[in-house]
Design a protein around this motif. Structure first.
Motif, PDB file in Angstrom:
ATOM      1  N   VAL A  48      39.382  44.473 -19.214  1.00  0.00           N
ATOM      2  CA  VAL A  48      38.125  44.059 -18.576  1.00  0.00           C
ATOM      3  C   VAL A  48      38.012  44.683 -17.181  1.00  0.00           C
ATOM      4  CG1 VAL A  48      36.793  42.107 -17.686  1.00  0.00           C
ATOM      5  CG2 VAL A  48      38.006  41.888 -19.864  1.00  0.00           C
ATOM      6  N   TYR A  49      39.073  44.567 -16.387  1.00  0.00           N
ATOM      7  CA  TYR A  49      39.055  45.092 -15.021  1.00  0.00           C
ATOM      8  C   TYR A  49      38.778  46.593 -15.013  1.00  0.00           C
ATOM      9  CZ  TYR A  49      41.301  40.709 -13.559  1.00  0.00           C
ATOM     10  OH  TYR A  49      41.602  39.398 -13.312  1.00  0.00           O
ATOM     11  N   VAL A  50      39.474  47.293 -15.911  1.00  0.00           N
ATOM     12  CA  VAL A  50      39.364  48.745 -15.956  1.00  0.00           C
ATOM     13  C   VAL A  50      37.939  49.164 -16.335  1.00  0.00           C
ATOM     14  CG1 VAL A  50      40.057  50.621 -17.487  1.00  0.00           C
ATOM     15  CG2 VAL A  50      41.796  49.299 -16.306  1.00  0.00           C
ATOM     16  N   ILE A  94      43.462  58.390  -7.987  1.00  0.00           N
ATOM     17  CA  ILE A  94      44.200  57.998  -9.197  1.00  0.00           C
ATOM     18  C   ILE A  94      44.568  56.524  -9.075  1.00  0.00           C
ATOM     19  CG2 ILE A  94      46.282  58.374 -10.596  1.00  0.00           C
ATOM     20  CD1 ILE A  94      46.420  61.216  -9.346  1.00  0.00           C
ATOM     21  N   LEU A  95      44.215  55.765 -10.111  1.00  0.00           N
ATOM     22  CA  LEU A  95      44.600  54.354 -10.153  1.00  0.00           C
ATOM     23  C   LEU A  95      45.365  54.109 -11.446  1.00  0.00           C
ATOM     24  CD1 LEU A  95      42.457  51.266  -9.330  1.00  0.00           C
ATOM     25  CD2 LEU A  95      43.586  51.411 -11.543  1.00  0.00           C
ATOM     26  N   VAL A  96      46.596  53.670 -11.326  1.00  0.00           N
ATOM     27  CA  VAL A  96      47.363  53.260 -12.498  1.00  0.00           C
ATOM     28  C   VAL A  96      47.304  51.741 -12.541  1.00  0.00           C
ATOM     29  CG1 VAL A  96      49.610  53.264 -13.641  1.00  0.00           C
ATOM     30  CG2 VAL A  96      48.871  55.279 -12.340  1.00  0.00           C
ATOM     31  N   GLN A  97      46.639  51.224 -13.565  1.00  0.00           N
ATOM     32  CA  GLN A  97      46.405  49.778 -13.629  1.00  0.00           C
ATOM     33  C   GLN A  97      47.727  49.017 -13.773  1.00  0.00           C
ATOM     34  OE1 GLN A  97      43.487  48.370 -13.186  1.00  0.00           O
ATOM     35  NE2 GLN A  97      43.879  46.272 -13.806  1.00  0.00           N
ATOM     36  N   GLY A 121      46.130  52.559  -2.444  1.00  0.00           N
ATOM     37  CA  GLY A 121      46.887  52.304  -1.220  1.00  0.00           C
ATOM     38  C   GLY A 121      48.248  51.676  -1.452  1.00  0.00           C
ATOM     39  N   PHE A 122      48.823  51.911  -2.628  1.00  0.00           N
ATOM     40  CA  PHE A 122      50.106  51.278  -2.977  1.00  0.00           C
ATOM     41  C   PHE A 122      51.322  52.161  -2.704  1.00  0.00           C
ATOM     42  CE2 PHE A 122      48.024  48.512  -6.579  1.00  0.00           C
ATOM     43  CZ  PHE A 122      47.370  47.768  -5.620  1.00  0.00           C
ATOM     44  N   HIS A 123      51.108  53.451  -2.465  1.00  0.00           N
ATOM     45  CA  HIS A 123      52.221  54.381  -2.215  1.00  0.00           C
ATOM     46  C   HIS A 123      52.939  54.001  -0.914  1.00  0.00           C
ATOM     47  CE1 HIS A 123      54.339  58.181  -1.546  1.00  0.00           C
ATOM     48  NE2 HIS A 123      53.997  58.536  -2.767  1.00  0.00           N
ATOM     49  N   PRO A 259      34.067  33.223  -8.937  1.00  0.00           N
ATOM     50  CA  PRO A 259      33.870  34.670  -8.768  1.00  0.00           C
ATOM     51  C   PRO A 259      32.810  34.989  -7.715  1.00  0.00           C
ATOM     52  CG  PRO A 259      32.722  33.879 -10.728  1.00  0.00           C
ATOM     53  CD  PRO A 259      33.478  32.692 -10.173  1.00  0.00           C
ATOM     54  N   GLY A 260      32.597  36.295  -7.479  1.00  0.00           N
ATOM     55  CA  GLY A 260      31.538  36.721  -6.579  1.00  0.00           C
ATOM     56  C   GLY A 260      31.959  36.842  -5.133  1.00  0.00           C
ATOM     57  N   GLY A 261      33.277  36.866  -4.893  1.00  0.00           N
ATOM     58  CA  GLY A 261      33.768  37.003  -3.526  1.00  0.00           C
ATOM     59  C   GLY A 261      34.603  38.259  -3.369  1.00  0.00           C
ATOM     60  N   VAL A 262      35.907  38.041  -3.265  1.00  0.00           N
ATOM     61  CA  VAL A 262      36.827  39.155  -3.022  1.00  0.00           C
ATOM     62  C   VAL A 262      36.890  40.135  -4.204  1.00  0.00           C
ATOM     63  CG1 VAL A 262      39.266  39.706  -2.589  1.00  0.00           C
ATOM     64  CG2 VAL A 262      38.178  37.806  -1.368  1.00  0.00           C
ATOM     65  N   GLY A 263      36.740  39.629  -5.432  1.00  0.00           N
ATOM     66  CA  GLY A 263      36.848  40.488  -6.631  1.00  0.00           C
ATOM     67  C   GLY A 263      35.939  41.704  -6.588  1.00  0.00           C
ATOM     68  N   PRO A 264      34.615  41.494  -6.488  1.00  0.00           N
ATOM     69  CA  PRO A 264      33.730  42.659  -6.404  1.00  0.00           C
ATOM     70  C   PRO A 264      34.004  43.539  -5.178  1.00  0.00           C
ATOM     71  CG  PRO A 264      32.484  40.577  -6.261  1.00  0.00           C
ATOM     72  CD  PRO A 264      33.877  40.238  -6.653  1.00  0.00           C
ATOM     73  N   MET A 265      34.456  42.926  -4.092  1.00  0.00           N
ATOM     74  CA  MET A 265      34.772  43.730  -2.896  1.00  0.00           C
ATOM     75  C   MET A 265      35.960  44.658  -3.146  1.00  0.00           C
ATOM     76  SD  MET A 265      32.579  43.282  -0.590  1.00  0.00           S
ATOM     77  CE  MET A 265      33.434  44.062   0.775  1.00  0.00           C
ATOM     78  N   THR A 266      36.910  44.208  -3.963  1.00  0.00           N
ATOM     79  CA  THR A 266      38.057  45.056  -4.299  1.00  0.00           C
ATOM     80  C   THR A 266      37.582  46.340  -4.979  1.00  0.00           C
ATOM     81  OG1 THR A 266      39.546  43.165  -4.499  1.00  0.00           O
ATOM     82  CG2 THR A 266      40.170  45.162  -5.691  1.00  0.00           C
ATOM     83  N   ILE A 267      36.662  46.177  -5.912  1.00  0.00           N
ATOM     84  CA  ILE A 267      36.140  47.346  -6.627  1.00  0.00           C
ATOM     85  C   ILE A 267      35.321  48.219  -5.673  1.00  0.00           C
ATOM     86  CG2 ILE A 267      34.624  48.085  -8.509  1.00  0.00           C
ATOM     87  CD1 ILE A 267      35.638  45.726 -10.130  1.00  0.00           C
ATOM     88  N   THR A 268      34.555  47.581  -4.803  1.00  0.00           N
ATOM     89  CA  THR A 268      33.765  48.352  -3.835  1.00  0.00           C
ATOM     90  C   THR A 268      34.668  49.213  -2.949  1.00  0.00           C
ATOM     91  OG1 THR A 268      32.009  46.713  -3.827  1.00  0.00           O
ATOM     92  CG2 THR A 268      32.143  48.151  -1.904  1.00  0.00           C
TER      93      THR A 268
END
Ligand SMILES: Nc1nc(=O)c2c([nH]1)NC[C@@H]1CN(c3ccc(C(=O)N[C@@H](CCC(=O)O)C(=O)O)cc3)C=[N+]21
Length: 284
Positions: A48-50, A94-97, A121-123, A259-268
Protein backbone atom coordinates in the motif's frame (compact mmCIF):
# COMPACT_ATOMS: atom_id res chain seq x y z
CA UNK A 1 -10.09 25.01 24.59
CA UNK A 2 -9.68 22.62 21.70
CA UNK A 3 -6.38 22.35 19.89
CA UNK A 4 -5.96 23.61 16.36
CA UNK A 5 -5.28 20.93 13.80
CA UNK A 6 -2.08 20.85 11.75
CA UNK A 7 -3.45 19.36 8.55
CA UNK A 8 -0.82 17.23 6.79
CA UNK A 9 -3.01 16.72 3.74
CA UNK A 10 -3.54 20.45 3.23
CA UNK A 11 0.13 21.31 3.81
CA UNK A 12 1.11 18.49 1.47
CA UNK A 13 -1.09 19.88 -1.27
CA UNK A 14 0.64 23.25 -0.98
CA UNK A 15 4.14 21.79 -0.93
CA UNK A 16 3.40 19.33 -3.76
CA UNK A 17 2.22 22.20 -5.96
CA UNK A 18 5.69 23.69 -5.56
CA UNK A 19 7.29 20.30 -6.25
CA UNK A 20 5.26 19.97 -9.45
CA UNK A 21 6.34 23.44 -10.60
CA UNK A 22 10.01 22.68 -9.95
CA UNK A 23 9.66 19.31 -11.69
CA UNK A 24 8.17 21.05 -14.73
CA UNK A 25 11.06 23.54 -14.74
CA UNK A 26 13.58 20.69 -14.71
CA UNK A 27 11.68 18.89 -17.44
CA UNK A 28 11.93 22.02 -19.58
CA UNK A 29 15.70 21.60 -19.26
CA UNK A 30 15.45 17.98 -20.40
CA UNK A 31 15.58 16.24 -17.02
CA UNK A 32 12.64 14.39 -15.47
CA UNK A 33 13.25 13.75 -11.76
CA UNK A 34 13.12 10.01 -11.22
CA UNK A 35 12.52 7.89 -8.10
CA UNK A 36 13.13 4.14 -7.93
CA UNK A 37 11.13 2.27 -5.31
CA UNK A 38 12.37 -1.22 -4.55
CA UNK A 39 10.04 -3.66 -2.82
CA UNK A 40 11.11 -7.12 -1.72
CA UNK A 41 8.38 -9.58 -0.76
CA UNK A 42 4.64 -9.24 -0.29
CA UNK A 43 4.13 -7.40 3.01
CA UNK A 44 0.59 -5.99 2.47
CA UNK A 45 1.26 -2.71 4.33
CA UNK A 46 4.42 -2.16 2.28
CA UNK A 47 2.49 -2.73 -0.95
CA UNK A 48 0.00 0.00 0.00
CA UNK A 49 2.73 2.47 1.00
CA UNK A 50 4.75 1.80 -2.13
CA UNK A 51 1.73 2.31 -4.35
CA UNK A 52 1.02 5.64 -2.59
CA UNK A 53 4.59 6.79 -3.21
CA UNK A 54 4.47 5.89 -6.89
CA UNK A 55 1.12 7.63 -7.30
CA UNK A 56 2.44 10.77 -5.57
CA UNK A 57 5.30 10.83 -8.10
CA UNK A 58 2.96 10.46 -11.05
CA UNK A 59 0.61 13.17 -9.76
CA UNK A 60 3.44 15.69 -9.46
CA UNK A 61 5.44 15.17 -12.64
CA UNK A 62 8.14 12.86 -11.28
CA UNK A 63 9.12 9.68 -13.06
CA UNK A 64 8.90 6.57 -10.89
CA UNK A 65 10.14 3.07 -11.29
CA UNK A 66 8.62 0.37 -9.10
CA UNK A 67 10.78 -2.73 -8.80
CA UNK A 68 9.09 -5.70 -7.19
CA UNK A 69 11.16 -8.69 -6.17
CA UNK A 70 10.15 -12.03 -4.65
CA UNK A 71 10.66 -12.49 -0.90
CA UNK A 72 13.48 -14.97 -1.52
CA UNK A 73 15.64 -12.53 -3.49
CA UNK A 74 19.21 -12.95 -2.27
CA UNK A 75 21.05 -10.14 -0.56
CA UNK A 76 23.70 -10.24 -3.29
CA UNK A 77 21.06 -9.84 -5.99
CA UNK A 78 19.46 -6.91 -4.16
CA UNK A 79 22.87 -5.27 -3.81
CA UNK A 80 23.49 -5.61 -7.52
CA UNK A 81 20.05 -4.10 -8.28
CA UNK A 82 20.93 -1.13 -6.06
CA UNK A 83 24.22 -0.79 -7.90
CA UNK A 84 22.42 -0.74 -11.25
CA UNK A 85 20.11 2.03 -9.98
CA UNK A 86 23.12 3.97 -8.64
CA UNK A 87 24.43 3.98 -12.21
CA UNK A 88 21.10 4.73 -13.92
CA UNK A 89 21.08 8.40 -15.05
CA UNK A 90 17.24 8.48 -15.19
CA UNK A 91 17.08 7.71 -11.47
CA UNK A 92 17.84 10.51 -8.99
CA UNK A 93 16.45 8.91 -5.85
CA UNK A 94 16.43 5.32 -4.60
CA UNK A 95 14.11 4.03 -1.89
CA UNK A 96 14.36 0.45 -0.66
CA UNK A 97 11.14 -0.20 1.22
CA UNK A 98 11.60 -1.39 4.79
CA UNK A 99 11.23 -3.84 6.42
CA UNK A 100 13.29 -6.23 4.30
CA UNK A 101 13.03 -10.02 4.74
CA UNK A 102 15.16 -11.28 7.66
CA UNK A 103 17.79 -12.98 5.47
CA UNK A 104 18.80 -9.56 4.12
CA UNK A 105 20.95 -7.14 6.13
CA UNK A 106 18.95 -3.92 5.69
CA UNK A 107 21.74 -1.62 6.85
CA UNK A 108 24.13 -3.17 4.33
CA UNK A 109 21.63 -2.50 1.53
CA UNK A 110 21.11 1.09 2.67
CA UNK A 111 24.86 1.70 2.74
CA UNK A 112 25.05 0.43 -0.85
CA UNK A 113 22.83 3.29 -2.06
CA UNK A 114 24.83 6.20 -3.40
CA UNK A 115 24.50 9.05 -0.84
CA UNK A 116 23.64 11.39 -3.75
CA UNK A 117 20.52 9.24 -4.34
CA UNK A 118 19.67 8.47 -0.71
CA UNK A 119 16.34 10.33 -0.67
CA UNK A 120 15.21 8.37 2.43
CA UNK A 121 18.15 9.90 4.31
CA UNK A 122 19.00 6.55 5.92
CA UNK A 123 22.62 6.22 4.73
CA UNK A 124 25.28 6.80 7.39
CA UNK A 125 26.63 9.63 5.24
CA UNK A 126 23.18 11.28 5.38
CA UNK A 127 23.00 10.75 9.14
CA UNK A 128 26.47 12.29 9.50
CA UNK A 129 25.50 15.25 7.35
CA UNK A 130 22.44 15.91 9.49
CA UNK A 131 24.50 15.62 12.66
CA UNK A 132 27.17 18.04 11.48
CA UNK A 133 24.99 20.45 9.49
CA UNK A 134 26.55 19.51 6.14
CA UNK A 135 24.38 19.28 3.02
CA UNK A 136 22.67 15.92 2.66
CA UNK A 137 19.23 14.34 2.62
CA UNK A 138 17.13 14.48 5.79
CA UNK A 139 14.91 11.52 6.68
CA UNK A 140 11.43 12.27 5.32
CA UNK A 141 9.32 11.72 8.44
CA UNK A 142 11.14 14.06 10.86
CA UNK A 143 11.72 16.51 7.99
CA UNK A 144 7.94 16.54 7.44
CA UNK A 145 7.40 17.19 11.16
CA UNK A 146 9.71 20.21 10.94
CA UNK A 147 7.70 21.51 7.98
CA UNK A 148 4.52 21.15 10.02
CA UNK A 149 6.03 23.25 12.83
CA UNK A 150 7.22 25.79 10.27
CA UNK A 151 3.72 25.95 8.73
CA UNK A 152 2.24 27.30 11.98
CA UNK A 153 5.08 29.80 12.35
CA UNK A 154 6.33 28.08 15.49
CA UNK A 155 9.54 29.55 16.96
CA UNK A 156 11.57 26.68 18.43
CA UNK A 157 14.38 28.80 19.86
CA UNK A 158 14.37 28.54 23.63
CA UNK A 159 11.51 26.00 23.69
CA UNK A 160 11.62 22.57 25.28
CA UNK A 161 10.96 19.76 22.82
CA UNK A 162 10.44 16.21 24.05
CA UNK A 163 10.85 13.39 21.54
CA UNK A 164 9.44 10.01 22.53
CA UNK A 165 11.32 7.30 20.64
CA UNK A 166 14.94 6.96 19.60
CA UNK A 167 14.88 5.14 16.26
CA UNK A 168 17.44 5.94 13.59
CA UNK A 169 14.69 6.89 11.15
CA UNK A 170 12.56 9.16 13.36
CA UNK A 171 13.53 9.81 16.99
CA UNK A 172 17.25 10.49 16.65
CA UNK A 173 17.08 12.63 13.48
CA UNK A 174 14.05 14.48 14.90
CA UNK A 175 16.07 15.42 17.99
CA UNK A 176 18.92 16.72 15.81
CA UNK A 177 16.59 18.82 13.64
CA UNK A 178 14.94 20.38 16.70
CA UNK A 179 18.35 21.04 18.20
CA UNK A 180 19.49 22.75 15.00
CA UNK A 181 16.55 25.16 15.47
CA UNK A 182 17.78 25.97 18.99
CA UNK A 183 15.21 24.02 20.96
CA UNK A 184 16.23 22.33 24.19
CA UNK A 185 15.69 18.67 23.41
CA UNK A 186 14.92 15.69 25.61
CA UNK A 187 14.80 12.21 24.09
CA UNK A 188 12.63 9.71 25.98
CA UNK A 189 12.36 5.97 25.37
CA UNK A 190 11.28 2.67 26.86
CA UNK A 191 13.70 2.99 29.79
CA UNK A 192 12.63 6.55 30.71
CA UNK A 193 11.64 6.44 34.37
CA UNK A 194 8.73 8.91 34.38
CA UNK A 195 7.61 9.80 30.86
CA UNK A 196 4.75 12.03 32.02
CA UNK A 197 7.10 14.12 34.17
CA UNK A 198 9.15 14.80 31.02
CA UNK A 199 6.29 15.48 28.60
CA UNK A 200 4.50 17.79 31.06
CA UNK A 201 7.50 20.14 30.74
CA UNK A 202 7.37 20.12 26.96
CA UNK A 203 6.34 22.95 24.68
CA UNK A 204 6.53 20.47 21.80
CA UNK A 205 6.01 16.71 22.04
CA UNK A 206 6.84 14.37 19.16
CA UNK A 207 5.50 10.86 19.72
CA UNK A 208 7.30 8.25 17.61
CA UNK A 209 6.97 4.95 19.42
CA UNK A 210 4.59 2.79 17.41
CA UNK A 211 2.17 2.10 20.28
CA UNK A 212 -1.32 3.45 20.93
CA UNK A 213 -2.03 5.91 23.77
CA UNK A 214 1.61 6.53 24.63
CA UNK A 215 0.62 10.17 25.21
CA UNK A 216 -2.55 10.97 27.14
CA UNK A 217 -4.13 14.28 28.18
CA UNK A 218 -2.69 14.21 31.71
CA UNK A 219 0.83 14.13 30.21
CA UNK A 220 0.49 17.32 28.15
CA UNK A 221 1.12 20.92 29.17
CA UNK A 222 -1.81 23.18 28.20
CA UNK A 223 -1.15 24.82 24.84
CA UNK A 224 1.67 22.47 23.80
CA UNK A 225 2.23 21.40 20.19
CA UNK A 226 1.72 17.64 19.78
CA UNK A 227 3.04 15.82 16.73
CA UNK A 228 1.93 12.22 16.28
CA UNK A 229 4.23 10.04 14.18
CA UNK A 230 2.53 6.76 15.14
CA UNK A 231 0.87 4.43 12.62
CA UNK A 232 -1.09 1.82 14.55
CA UNK A 233 -4.40 0.02 14.26
CA UNK A 234 -6.97 0.11 17.05
CA UNK A 235 -9.25 -2.79 18.05
CA UNK A 236 -11.66 -1.94 15.23
CA UNK A 237 -8.79 -2.03 12.75
CA UNK A 238 -8.84 1.75 12.29
CA UNK A 239 -5.58 3.62 11.71
CA UNK A 240 -4.51 5.54 14.81
CA UNK A 241 -1.39 7.21 16.12
CA UNK A 242 0.58 7.08 19.38
CA UNK A 243 -1.46 9.91 20.89
CA UNK A 244 -4.86 9.64 22.58
CA UNK A 245 -6.18 12.19 20.11
CA UNK A 246 -9.63 12.84 21.63
CA UNK A 247 -8.20 13.46 25.09
CA UNK A 248 -5.05 15.35 24.12
CA UNK A 249 -6.83 17.70 21.73
CA UNK A 250 -8.68 19.22 24.72
CA UNK A 251 -5.35 20.23 26.32
CA UNK A 252 -2.91 20.88 23.49
CA UNK A 253 -2.66 24.11 21.50
CA UNK A 254 -1.87 22.31 18.24
CA UNK A 255 -2.14 18.66 17.25
CA UNK A 256 -1.54 16.55 14.15
CA UNK A 257 -4.19 13.95 13.25
CA UNK A 258 -3.69 10.33 12.16
CA UNK A 259 -4.48 9.74 9.36
CA UNK A 260 -3.92 13.01 7.51
CA UNK A 261 -0.96 14.27 9.52
CA UNK A 262 2.63 13.12 9.41
CA UNK A 263 1.94 10.25 6.95
CA UNK A 264 1.22 12.37 3.87
CA UNK A 265 4.03 14.74 4.88
CA UNK A 266 6.49 11.83 4.79
CA UNK A 267 5.59 11.18 1.17
CA UNK A 268 5.73 14.89 0.37
CA UNK A 269 9.27 15.18 1.72
CA UNK A 270 10.26 12.13 -0.31
CA UNK A 271 9.16 14.04 -3.42
CA UNK A 272 11.04 17.13 -2.22
CA UNK A 273 14.24 15.12 -1.65
CA UNK A 274 13.96 13.43 -5.03
CA UNK A 275 13.51 16.76 -6.75
CA UNK A 276 16.45 18.15 -4.81
CA UNK A 277 18.57 15.18 -5.92
CA UNK A 278 17.64 15.82 -9.54
CA UNK A 279 18.35 19.56 -9.23
CA UNK A 280 21.73 18.92 -7.61
CA UNK A 281 22.66 16.58 -10.43
CA UNK A 282 21.62 19.01 -13.18
CA UNK A 283 24.12 21.71 -14.16
CA UNK A 284 22.55 25.21 -14.26
N1 LIG B 1 12.50 2.95 2.98
C1 LIG B 1 11.37 3.30 3.57
N2 LIG B 1 11.01 4.60 3.60
C2 LIG B 1 9.84 4.98 4.19
O1 LIG B 1 9.51 6.19 4.23
C3 LIG B 1 9.00 3.98 4.79
C4 LIG B 1 9.43 2.64 4.73
N3 LIG B 1 10.62 2.34 4.13
N4 LIG B 1 8.67 1.67 5.26
C5 LIG B 1 7.38 1.94 5.85
C6 LIG B 1 7.28 3.34 6.40
C7 LIG B 1 5.86 3.83 6.60
N5 LIG B 1 5.71 5.01 5.77
C8 LIG B 1 4.52 5.70 5.59
C9 LIG B 1 4.40 6.78 4.74
C10 LIG B 1 3.19 7.41 4.53
C11 LIG B 1 2.05 6.99 5.18
C12 LIG B 1 0.75 7.67 4.92
O2 LIG B 1 0.60 8.42 4.00
N6 LIG B 1 -0.30 7.42 5.73
C13 LIG B 1 -1.63 7.95 5.54
C14 LIG B 1 -2.68 6.88 5.63
C15 LIG B 1 -2.43 5.66 4.83
C16 LIG B 1 -3.43 4.56 5.14
O3 LIG B 1 -4.63 4.83 5.14
O4 LIG B 1 -2.97 3.43 5.43
C17 LIG B 1 -1.94 8.99 6.60
O5 LIG B 1 -1.33 8.96 7.67
O6 LIG B 1 -2.84 9.80 6.38
C18 LIG B 1 2.15 5.93 6.06
C19 LIG B 1 3.38 5.30 6.26
C20 LIG B 1 6.87 5.19 5.07
N7 LIG B 1 7.80 4.28 5.40
Amino acid sequence: MTAQLIDGNALSRTLRTDVAARAAALKARGVTPGLAVVLVGENPASQVYVRNKVKACEDNGLHSLLEKHPADLSEADLLSRVDALNNDPAIHGILVQLPLPPHIDAQKVIEAISPEKDVDGFHVASAGALMTGAPGFWPCTPYGCMKMLESIGYELRGKHAVVIGRSNIVGKPMALMLLAKNATVTVCHSATADLGAMTRQADVVVAAVGKRNVLTADMVKPGAVVIDVGMNRNDEGKLCGDVDFDGVREVAGWITPVPGGVGPMTITMLLVNTLEAAERGTPA
